[in-house]
Every structure is written in C-alpha cells, then in structure tokens.
Design a protein around this motif. Structure first.
Motif, PDB file in Angstrom:
ATOM      1  N   LYS A  39       0.847  -1.196   0.000  1.00  0.00           N
ATOM      2  CA  LYS A  39       0.000   0.000   0.000  1.00  0.00           C
ATOM      3  C   LYS A  39       0.877   1.239   0.000  1.00  0.00           C
ATOM      4  O   LYS A  39       1.893   1.314   0.700  1.00  0.00           O
ATOM      5  N   LEU A  40       0.465   2.243  -0.782  1.00  0.00           N
ATOM      6  CA  LEU A  40       1.081   3.565  -0.779  1.00  0.00           C
ATOM      7  C   LEU A  40       0.059   4.538  -0.237  1.00  0.00           C
ATOM      8  O   LEU A  40      -1.061   4.625  -0.746  1.00  0.00           O
ATOM      9  N   LEU A  41       0.435   5.254   0.806  1.00  0.00           N
ATOM     10  CA  LEU A  41      -0.424   6.257   1.421  1.00  0.00           C
ATOM     11  C   LEU A  41       0.168   7.623   1.135  1.00  0.00           C
ATOM     12  O   LEU A  41       1.322   7.894   1.492  1.00  0.00           O
ATOM     13  N   ILE A  42      -0.598   8.479   0.476  1.00  0.00           N
ATOM     14  CA  ILE A  42      -0.181   9.853   0.212  1.00  0.00           C
ATOM     15  C   ILE A  42      -1.137  10.769   0.953  1.00  0.00           C
ATOM     16  O   ILE A  42      -2.346  10.778   0.671  1.00  0.00           O
ATOM     17  N   ALA A  43      -0.606  11.525   1.906  1.00  0.00           N
ATOM     18  CA  ALA A  43      -1.418  12.459   2.685  1.00  0.00           C
ATOM     19  C   ALA A  43      -1.108  13.881   2.233  1.00  0.00           C
ATOM     20  O   ALA A  43       0.056  14.258   2.136  1.00  0.00           O
ATOM     21  N   GLY A  44      -2.145  14.630   1.960  1.00  0.00           N
ATOM     22  CA  GLY A  44      -1.969  16.020   1.573  1.00  0.00           C
ATOM     23  C   GLY A  44      -3.029  16.442   0.591  1.00  0.00           C
ATOM     24  O   GLY A  44      -3.798  15.627   0.084  1.00  0.00           O
ATOM     25  N   ASP A  45      -3.090  17.737   0.357  1.00  0.00           N
ATOM     26  CA  ASP A  45      -3.994  18.255  -0.657  1.00  0.00           C
ATOM     27  C   ASP A  45      -3.256  19.303  -1.477  1.00  0.00           C
ATOM     28  O   ASP A  45      -2.131  19.666  -1.148  1.00  0.00           O
ATOM     29  N   ILE A  67      -4.966   8.310  -1.479  1.00  0.00           N
ATOM     30  CA  ILE A  67      -4.642   9.734  -1.367  1.00  0.00           C
ATOM     31  C   ILE A  67      -5.690  10.310  -0.431  1.00  0.00           C
ATOM     32  O   ILE A  67      -6.871  10.405  -0.776  1.00  0.00           O
ATOM     33  N   THR A  68      -5.252  10.665   0.762  1.00  0.00           N
ATOM     34  CA  THR A  68      -6.186  10.954   1.848  1.00  0.00           C
ATOM     35  C   THR A  68      -6.711  12.380   1.884  1.00  0.00           C
ATOM     36  O   THR A  68      -7.685  12.650   2.574  1.00  0.00           O
ATOM     37  N   GLY A  69      -6.046  13.295   1.202  1.00  0.00           N
ATOM     38  CA  GLY A  69      -6.335  14.697   1.441  1.00  0.00           C
ATOM     39  C   GLY A  69      -5.586  15.135   2.688  1.00  0.00           C
ATOM     40  O   GLY A  69      -4.750  14.389   3.225  1.00  0.00           O
TER      41      GLY A  69
END
Length: 182
Positions: A39-45, A67-69
């Motif tokens: 899994k790749l988790l990208i946090a940000g907006d 991509i969590t925002g």
C-alpha cells in the motif's frame, strides 16, 4: 481510519509538481508485484489532487494507493508510525520539519538529496538519499528498507540520535507533548 495490512509506504506534503508523488505512483505496480499486499499512502492536498487520483484510477491502482487529502497532524503521525518507510521525493526543500517529525516517530526515511535534507539525513546511516524522481533509486531504496529489518532498525536508531542535534529545548518539549497525546 484506513485499515492497511502488508508493506506500507507513506508520503505526505502539498500535492504539487515538485513533491514527486507521480513517481511514487509510477513505481507502485513494481512494488505490488514484489509485495502483493503493498500500500502507498499519500497524505496532503493541493492542485494535483484530481490529477493524482485520476492517475491512480486509470492505472487500476485504487486498491494499492490511498490519497487521503489533508490530515490532522495526530492522524498523520499515526499513519507514519505504522508505515514501513516514509518517502519524501521532493525537488525543493528547506530544513524539513516533516523529516524531523518522522525521525522522532521512528519510521525509516528515504528522501532526496536537495535543500536541507542532507543536513538531516546522512545517507545509509539515518536515512537514504536519492535523486529527485529517480524511479529506479526510489524503488531500490524502498525494497532495501522493506527487505532488510537490520537496515530499517539502524536507520531509525541513528535518526533518533541525529535529531537531538536539531532540537532546541522548546521544540523538543512541544514534540514530546504532541507525541504523548497519541
């Protein structure tokens, strides 16, 4: 809260071109072939949110990339803590407070050899330095950390020692308070 199992790579930052999130998405299929539960988790907006989400969807990576925002710092720190490695693939960086936070959390770091990053990261001692958007270096560095627990432990241990040099008394007190909340 997202529920992840398997190998987890986390990254965070403003979703802009110079943060290199596209390269991480580009190498995800190779990582999934090696680790089927990757899994790749990208946090940000930011302005690239729609483009990155479309990229993930078009490549059928929805099960592997989240991509969590924007996340509150306490939630972001929890995700980083459970990640196997944190990657900051950036073309521009001052002295990164984000890297300082990750060093305190205890997650191995892979980042680029730009700006203030080399002041914080001694290559292969307390993190790994790569060239911006070099997909082979990113992939190989991620694999080396995921496959070698001794390397991972060494990077974390040395990062915790190194960070002591960068903390003022006030900064240390505030970080400790923040991490104890979790």
């Amino acid at each position: 809260m997202l529920q992840f199992e398997g190998k987890i790579v986390a990254s965070a930052g403003r979703l802009v071109q110079w943060k290199g999130f596209e390269a991480l998405i580009d190498i995800t299929p190779r990582l999934v072939r090696k680790y089927p539960s990757f899994k790749l988790l990208i946090a940000g907006d930011g302005p690239l949110m729609k483009k990155l989400n479309k990229m993930v969807h078009n490549r059928k990576l929805d099960d592997y990339v989240a991509i969590t925002g924007r996340l509150d710092s306490d939630v972001l720190f929890k995700y980083i803590r459970v990640a196997d490695v944190f990657v900051l693939n950036t073309d521009y960086e001052g002295l990164s407070h984000q890297l300082l936070e990750v060093m305190s959390i205890g997650t191995p770091i892979i980042t680029t050899n730009v700006g203030g990053n080399p002041e914080l990261i001694d290559n292969n001692k307390n993190g790994i330095l790569v060239c911006f958007n070099n997909k082979n270096e990113l992939y190989n560095s991620i694999i080396s950390v995921l496959d070698d627990q001794n390397l991972s432990d060494k990077l974390v241990r040395n990062a915790k020692t190194k960070i002591k040099k960068f903390n003022t008394e006030n900064m240390t007190e505030e970080l400790v308070k923040e991490f104890k909340k979790q």
